[in-house]
Design an enzyme around this catalytic site. Sequence first.
Site, PDB file in Angstrom:
ATOM      1  N   GLY A 170      -4.730  -2.044   5.246  1.00 53.89           N
ATOM      2  CA  GLY A 170      -3.927  -3.153   4.712  1.00 53.89           C
ATOM      3  C   GLY A 170      -4.556  -4.512   4.972  1.00 53.89           C
ATOM      4  O   GLY A 170      -4.659  -5.355   4.076  1.00 53.89           O
ATOM      5  N   ARG A 171      -5.006  -4.735   6.187  1.00 48.82           N
ATOM      6  CA  ARG A 171      -5.542  -6.072   6.531  1.00 48.82           C
ATOM      7  C   ARG A 171      -6.971  -6.268   6.029  1.00 48.82           C
ATOM      8  O   ARG A 171      -7.565  -7.310   6.270  1.00 48.82           O
ATOM      9  CB  ARG A 171      -5.442  -6.310   8.033  1.00 48.82           C
ATOM     10  CG  ARG A 171      -6.041  -5.238   8.906  1.00 48.82           C
ATOM     11  CD  ARG A 171      -5.546  -5.381  10.344  1.00 48.82           C
ATOM     12  NE  ARG A 171      -5.979  -4.267  11.188  1.00 48.82           N
ATOM     13  CZ  ARG A 171      -5.343  -3.098  11.288  1.00 48.82           C
ATOM     14  NH1 ARG A 171      -4.260  -2.871  10.586  1.00 48.82           N
ATOM     15  NH2 ARG A 171      -5.788  -2.151  12.099  1.00 48.82           N
TER      16      ARG A 171
ATOM     17  N   LYS B 102       0.838  -1.200   0.000  1.00 48.33           N
ATOM     18  CA  LYS B 102       0.000   0.000   0.000  1.00 48.33           C
ATOM     19  C   LYS B 102       0.880   1.258   0.000  1.00 48.33           C
ATOM     20  O   LYS B 102       0.665   2.174  -0.767  1.00 48.33           O
ATOM     21  CB  LYS B 102      -0.896  -0.049   1.242  1.00 48.33           C
ATOM     22  CG  LYS B 102      -1.870   1.065   1.363  1.00 48.33           C
ATOM     23  CD  LYS B 102      -2.782   0.839   2.558  1.00 48.33           C
ATOM     24  CE  LYS B 102      -3.515   2.114   2.901  1.00 48.33           C
ATOM     25  NZ  LYS B 102      -4.361   1.969   4.077  1.00 48.33           N
TER      26      LYS B 102
ATOM     27  N   GLU C 244      -4.033  -7.045  15.106  1.00 52.86           N
ATOM     28  CA  GLU C 244      -3.586  -5.716  14.680  1.00 52.86           C
ATOM     29  C   GLU C 244      -4.742  -4.718  14.813  1.00 52.86           C
ATOM     30  O   GLU C 244      -4.532  -3.529  15.011  1.00 52.86           O
ATOM     31  CB  GLU C 244      -3.068  -5.750  13.234  1.00 52.86           C
ATOM     32  CG  GLU C 244      -2.232  -4.538  12.866  1.00 52.86           C
ATOM     33  CD  GLU C 244      -1.417  -4.705  11.594  1.00 52.86           C
ATOM     34  OE1 GLU C 244      -0.223  -5.053  11.671  1.00 52.86           O
ATOM     35  OE2 GLU C 244      -1.975  -4.485  10.503  1.00 52.86           O
TER      36      GLU C 244
ATOM     37  N   GLU D   3      10.671  -4.778   4.100  1.00 53.95           N
ATOM     38  CA  GLU D   3      10.745  -6.182   3.661  1.00 53.95           C
ATOM     39  C   GLU D   3      10.398  -6.290   2.181  1.00 53.95           C
ATOM     40  O   GLU D   3      11.099  -6.931   1.392  1.00 53.95           O
ATOM     41  CB  GLU D   3       9.752  -7.050   4.457  1.00 53.95           C
ATOM     42  CG  GLU D   3      10.085  -7.238   5.918  1.00 53.95           C
ATOM     43  CD  GLU D   3       9.440  -6.204   6.817  1.00 53.95           C
ATOM     44  OE1 GLU D   3       9.118  -5.093   6.332  1.00 53.95           O
ATOM     45  OE2 GLU D   3       9.252  -6.501   8.011  1.00 53.95           O
TER      46      GLU D   3
ATOM     47  N   LYS E 103       9.836  -1.103  14.031  1.00 54.66           N
ATOM     48  CA  LYS E 103      10.354  -0.715  12.704  1.00 54.66           C
ATOM     49  C   LYS E 103      11.439   0.347  12.860  1.00 54.66           C
ATOM     50  O   LYS E 103      12.491   0.290  12.228  1.00 54.66           O
ATOM     51  CB  LYS E 103       9.223  -0.135  11.840  1.00 54.66           C
ATOM     52  CG  LYS E 103       8.246  -1.154  11.299  1.00 54.66           C
ATOM     53  CD  LYS E 103       7.262  -0.462  10.346  1.00 54.66           C
ATOM     54  CE  LYS E 103       6.098  -1.350   9.995  1.00 54.66           C
ATOM     55  NZ  LYS E 103       5.070  -0.693   9.201  1.00 54.66           N
TER      56      LYS E 103
ATOM     57  N   HIS F 264      -3.183 -33.746  17.237  1.00 56.50           N
ATOM     58  CA  HIS F 264      -1.998 -34.532  17.595  1.00 56.50           C
ATOM     59  C   HIS F 264      -0.883 -33.627  18.089  1.00 56.50           C
ATOM     60  O   HIS F 264       0.279 -34.014  18.083  1.00 56.50           O
ATOM     61  CB  HIS F 264      -1.556 -35.361  16.384  1.00 56.50           C
ATOM     62  CG  HIS F 264      -2.633 -36.305  15.946  1.00 56.50           C
ATOM     63  ND1 HIS F 264      -2.753 -37.583  16.461  1.00 56.50           N
ATOM     64  CD2 HIS F 264      -3.686 -36.125  15.114  1.00 56.50           C
ATOM     65  CE1 HIS F 264      -3.825 -38.162  15.917  1.00 56.50           C
ATOM     66  NE2 HIS F 264      -4.413 -37.294  15.111  1.00 56.50           N
TER      67      HIS F 264
HETATM   68  O1  F6P Z   1       3.407  -3.344   9.727  1.00 59.00           O
HETATM   69  C1  F6P Z   1       2.047  -3.234   9.657  1.00 59.00           C
HETATM   70  C2  F6P Z   1       1.528  -2.958   8.278  1.00 59.00           C
HETATM   71  O2  F6P Z   1       1.386  -1.590   8.101  1.00 59.00           O
HETATM   72  C3  F6P Z   1       0.221  -3.679   8.052  1.00 59.00           C
HETATM   73  O3  F6P Z   1      -0.861  -3.033   8.587  1.00 59.00           O
HETATM   74  C4  F6P Z   1       0.211  -3.809   6.579  1.00 59.00           C
HETATM   75  O4  F6P Z   1      -0.715  -4.760   6.152  1.00 59.00           O
HETATM   76  C5  F6P Z   1       1.636  -4.188   6.330  1.00 59.00           C
HETATM   77  O5  F6P Z   1       2.386  -3.429   7.252  1.00 59.00           O
HETATM   78  C6  F6P Z   1       2.151  -3.977   4.930  1.00 59.00           C
HETATM   79  O6  F6P Z   1       2.091  -2.621   4.556  1.00 59.00           O
HETATM   80  P1  F6P Z   1       2.256  -2.191   3.048  1.00 59.00           P
HETATM   81  O7  F6P Z   1       1.139  -2.777   2.266  1.00 59.00           O
HETATM   82  O8  F6P Z   1       2.224  -0.700   3.058  1.00 59.00           O
HETATM   83  O9  F6P Z   1       3.583  -2.712   2.549  1.00 59.00           O
END
Ligand code: F6P
Length: 527
Positions: A246-247, A188, A332, A194, A491, A363
């Site tokens: 995002g979620r 987003k 979250e 990452e 972060k 199990h």
């Molecule tokens: O670290 C939390 C977060 O902001 C989530 O809410 C989100 O889904 C994820 O990181 C990824 O964010 P982005 O889509 O901006 O890479």
Amino acid sequence: MFETLKSLAEGLGDRRIEDLFADADRADAFSLEALGMRFDYAKTQIDDDIRAALLDLAESRGVAARRDAMVAGQKINETEGRAVLHTALRNLDARPVLVEGRDVMPGVLDTLARMEALANEIRGSDVTDVVNIGIGGSDLGPVMATLALAPYHDGPRCHFVSNVDGADIADTLRRCDPARTVFIVASKTFTTIETMTNAGTAKRWLAEKGVDAAGKFIALSSDVARAGAFGIPPERCFGFADWVGGRYSVWGPIGLALMLAIGPEGFTAFLRGAEAMDRHFVEAPLAVNMPVLLALVGVWHNQVLGHATRAVLPYDNRLSRLPAYLQQLEMESNGKGVGMDGAALPYDSGPIVWGEPGTNGQHAFYQLIHQGTRVVPCEFLVAAQGHEPDLRHHHALLVANCLAQSKALMRGRSLDEARAKVAGQFEGDELERQARHRVFPGNRPSTTLIYPLLDPETLGKIVALYEHRVFVEGVILGINPYDQWGVELGKELATALGPLVRGESGAAEKDGSTAALLKFVHTHKAT
Ligand code: F6P
């Protein structure tokens, strides 16, 4: 605000859930059928009085008004000043949805049409592999749904890379042909470290293999400019507005990998399922509203009875990532220590969510669920049918196990029953000792969501059900489920520690534990 419920909880004494079934109507009276699914909460301590008090709580907290404000595009994400409109992404009827007086639907439908055109182009090409690079909501939704709908796959193979651990992308790229692989950079913000690191590695991999990166990357992002700076032109960029968290984003561009796997029609069915749940959530009275009841059962177990965790146990192997998806969705969203007004919460925040598919979990950790000292409310999910016509005997066993577990949790096994079980094997004190190990306290609550078949539409209903459940819990707790400040500090500190880990900074780490761990890294680093 929980006083009535707390006193009802105290009044339970040693009442057993099983005894509530003396009322022959209990199963139906404490189950709800809607949209072809049945939600059974009869195997809990909730009775008429408790349910009435829970519904009063929902009324008094203004759930209905808040829900209406959400779907009307009001800025209910107050800490960020944003509307919350993931429901607009599946508003296939295209009823106008206004944000600051402007209808967002033309933009939503235009993006959906562009996604469909691209999906058809890729599905009709020689592309064999698609790698979705994203994390959190930009990964968990598409990976969960793509796995869930495996029987409907008829497109390219979809892979998901999320972790900054280079092992993730390295293991994925090894399985891909560079000439026939397309990368989706799902972020987003287009800043997440990452995702940007993995996207850069993918680009370098193509260059090393002598493949031109042009046309190989797609961006799913609100930030067209950053995507452009990475080299992805606007026509390969699919944006979404700040009113999609995002979620909650799998319904729009972030769902592209799913659309590629199951095709635009399957994706539309997934949206249609969610849209049906939205309509139910908006129209059904609270007492027969599935997301509301699911939320109230959660509040009863978590905030009233004090059970800190909630196990999500899908007896549906293809829902193997549902618990992880729900961990983000629930934790979250409602894992906050302060209410909307900034004051400390006077009760527990949302629960710790965990789980694994059945029967595997049986199990592993079910031992604790049955005999441990802490009560874990369990949420079972199961389909009446499987997708494998030749393997009906597997499905019958799966369903039998699911039903057996909720029954075992409720019934337990008394000391007398345990004694009878071992009577032929042991005598005297040893019989007594052995019997005690075989006692199950029982009286442990669970709910079951049963549906006909895990098809795209049903998955859409289930995911939307949980989204609205989290919303209702958030309203009742007075939490803003739509921000996530709790992810920031880690972060920031990771950014600061990066140079120290790489040995680029002479600055000394002040915290002794971290300094010692850094020293270990430097002593053992690869040469
Ligand atoms: O670290 C939390 C977060 O902001 C989530 O809410 C989100 O889904 C994820 O990181 C990824 O964010 P982005 O889509 O901006 O890479």
